[in-house]
Design a protein around this motif. Sequence first.
Motif, mmCIF file in Angstrom:
data_model
loop_
_atom_site.group_PDB
_atom_site.id
_atom_site.type_symbol
_atom_site.label_atom_id
_atom_site.label_comp_id
_atom_site.label_asym_id
_atom_site.label_seq_id
_atom_site.Cartn_x
_atom_site.Cartn_y
_atom_site.Cartn_z
ATOM 1 N N CYS A 76 0.805 -1.231 0.000
ATOM 2 C CA CYS A 76 0.000 0.000 0.000
ATOM 3 C C CYS A 76 0.835 1.276 0.000
ATOM 4 N N TRP A 77 2.158 1.179 0.154
ATOM 5 C CA TRP A 77 3.044 2.336 0.034
ATOM 6 C C TRP A 77 4.394 1.879 -0.507
ATOM 7 N N LYS A 91 2.139 7.052 -1.681
ATOM 8 C CA LYS A 91 0.876 6.400 -1.345
ATOM 9 C C LYS A 91 0.048 6.332 -2.619
ATOM 10 N N TYR A 95 -6.200 5.134 -1.823
ATOM 11 C CA TYR A 95 -5.983 3.755 -1.358
ATOM 12 C C TYR A 95 -6.668 2.770 -2.300
ATOM 13 N N TYR A 127 4.903 3.535 9.899
ATOM 14 C CA TYR A 127 5.504 2.995 8.676
ATOM 15 C C TYR A 127 6.711 2.123 8.985
ATOM 16 N N THR A 151 1.565 11.182 -4.361
ATOM 17 C CA THR A 151 0.306 10.443 -4.447
ATOM 18 C C THR A 151 0.182 9.939 -5.872
#
Length: 159
Positions: A76-77, A91, A95, A127, A151
């Motif tokens: 997810c990152w 990111k 999501y 994180y 992003t």
Amino acid sequence: MMYKALLSAVLLAVSLTVAAQPPKGQAKPNTVYGAATTASGAMDALKLPRMLQNDSGKLSIKIKAKVLDVCPKKGCWMKLQINDSTTAFVKMKDYAFFVPLDIKGKTVVLDGIAYLHETSVAELKHYAEDAHKPQAEIDAIQHPKKEIRYTANGILVVE
């Protein structure tokens, strides 16, 4: 009636669990995650710090960079290499998508928004925990960090 509500709750939980997994398969060249994008017009990420230095807003830009790290839980990152001393934290927009864990070490093109961000101690620790860092390293995080954030709308594996 109660049976239908319980069944709905179970189906929702299962679908969320399935959705919270990294994509199956390998991150092969020309594979796209998220919105469709191409390598055309991508700028080397090395130029990003200079471009963001005088910009207090968000910069819509397509960059090319090497992936240094990825969230081992579900992709997810990601952390990108900008230069020898700078990284960028990525990111996925809303999501809405994840990347496979073997994207680490690959060169990618990202289409999205770059900006400077001060990351809190709590978020940095979160994180670090996601990345399975040693507890001593997590405990050593005592100050917020100003970093480049990105992003991603879409990610293309280049090599």
